[in-house]
Design an enzyme around this catalytic site. Structure first.
Site, PDB file in Angstrom:
ATOM      1  N   GLN A  52       0.245  -7.446   0.016  1.00  0.00           N
ATOM      2  CA  GLN A  52      -0.931  -8.370   0.861  1.00  0.00           C
ATOM      3  C   GLN A  52      -2.116  -8.527  -0.038  1.00  0.00           C
ATOM      4  OE1 GLN A  52      -3.097  -5.960   0.846  1.00  0.00           O
ATOM      5  NE2 GLN A  52      -2.180  -4.102   0.710  1.00  0.00           N
ATOM      6  N   THR A  78       1.714  -1.732   1.473  1.00  0.00           N
ATOM      7  CA  THR A  78       0.968  -0.940   0.769  1.00  0.00           C
ATOM      8  C   THR A  78       1.782  -0.262  -0.303  1.00  0.00           C
ATOM      9  OG1 THR A  78      -0.711   1.092   0.809  1.00  0.00           O
ATOM     10  CG2 THR A  78       1.129   1.149   2.313  1.00  0.00           C
ATOM     11  N   CYS A  83      -2.036   7.429  -4.895  1.00  0.00           N
ATOM     12  CA  CYS A  83      -1.982   7.744  -6.044  1.00  0.00           C
ATOM     13  C   CYS A  83      -2.998   7.492  -6.913  1.00  0.00           C
ATOM     14  CB  CYS A  83      -0.608   7.382  -6.965  1.00  0.00           C
ATOM     15  SG  CYS A  83      -0.223   5.745  -6.736  1.00  0.00           S
ATOM     16  N   MET A 144      -2.096  -6.900   8.074  1.00  0.00           N
ATOM     17  CA  MET A 144      -2.213  -5.306   8.129  1.00  0.00           C
ATOM     18  C   MET A 144      -2.796  -4.875   6.790  1.00  0.00           C
ATOM     19  SD  MET A 144      -1.835  -3.929  11.036  1.00  0.00           S
ATOM     20  CE  MET A 144      -1.528  -2.307  10.761  1.00  0.00           C
ATOM     21  N   HIS A 151     -11.117  -1.775   2.668  1.00  0.00           N
ATOM     22  CA  HIS A 151     -11.692  -1.068   1.465  1.00  0.00           C
ATOM     23  C   HIS A 151     -13.059  -1.833   1.313  1.00  0.00           C
ATOM     24  CE1 HIS A 151      -7.857   0.498  -0.743  1.00  0.00           C
ATOM     25  NE2 HIS A 151      -8.260   1.052   0.309  1.00  0.00           N
TER      26      HIS A 151
END
Length: 262
Positions: A52, A78, A83, A144, A151
């Site tokens: 996305q 995602t 990580c 989504m 962020h």
């Protein structure tokens, strides 16, 4: 680690881009000349984690008319894991902070046959966890989008009062440093997202997988990682998979300043 697409892409049955969304176009352009199926009846599975927003739009624009004949596209909401790249090991090693419980994908063309053949293969490559499942369509994945929508809000919340010159003594925590102001802004973005969903659904588009981010992302992906799920903020800040993750900073002689260039 290889810097030349021509050394690794030719002959591949599956190509997965594990890069941020802003880099998708650059990577798609670089690998385009080398995306040739091994057999005329075989299609390359090409996808991105995270995919996305709008990975399918970028791919269809860059790859052009060859798309429908040569590729099956998939887009993941995602990464399978929380990580970070291990210092000095770009392209070879990462530190896995947490494994998601499930991961949503969408495919194009979105047919029953393609879904039934693509999912088992990708699950085999990823491993037992996270459990992969399909969302209704590519638009659900884009709406989504945690990275592109939330962020920037977290970064704004962390540095909204910074004077643009005084260094921080320590690198601020990214997720665990969220305050009430930032949590409220995140919730406001979620509310706007649901308003968009409601308008599009009136036009007959299936967006049933687009839900409030607390349930639709954090609790679905990390059902047992947060020690306090009583509020939106606590669900994020007590997530063990996010422990110790920090904002991108530049180290100076006086301390740390935000790195807004990445």
């Amino acid at each position: 680690y290889c810097a030349k697409p021509g050394d690794v892409v030719p002959g591949s049955d599956v190509v997965i881009l594990l890069v941020p969304a802003f880099a998708h176009a650059r990577y798609l352009s670089a690998i385009k000349p080398h995306l040739v199926p091994r057999e005329k009846t075989r299609k390359i599975i090409l996808g991105a984690m995270p995919g996305q927003p709008g990975f399918d739009v970028a791919a269809r624009s860059i790859l052009g008319e060859r798309l429908s004949n040569n590729y099956i596209l998939f887009s993941a909401i995602t990464l399978p894991w929380a990580c970070r790249i291990k210092d000095g090991c770009y392209g070879t090693f990462v530190n896995i902070c947490g494994v998601k419980d499930e991961l949503a994908l969408a495919v194009y063309p979105n047919t029953a046959l393609i879904r039934s053949t693509t999912l088992p293969l990708l699950q085999m490559l990823i491993g037992e966890h996270p459990r992969l499942h399909f969302d209704a369509n590519m638009l659900s994945i884009s709406l989504m989008s945690l990275s592109s929508i939330y962020h920037p809000v977290i970064i704004y919340g962390a540095f909204r009062n910074w004077d643009n010159k005084t260094p921080f003594k320590e690198c601020p925590l990214f997720y665990q440093g969220i305050d009430e102001f930032t949590a409220d802004k995140l919730q406001a973005c979620c509310d706007e997202l649901l308003d968009i969903k409601n308008v599009l659904e009136h036009k007959g588009i299936d967006l049933s997988h687009v839900r409030r981010v607390k349930k639709g992302f954090f609790l679905d992906h990390y059902p047992s990682q947060s020690t306090d799920t009583s509020t939106f903020r606590s669900t994020i800040t007590t997530n063990r998979s996010y422990e110790g993750m920090k904002h991108a900073m530049i180290k100076t002689e006086q301390g740390y300043i935000p790195n807004f260039q990445i």
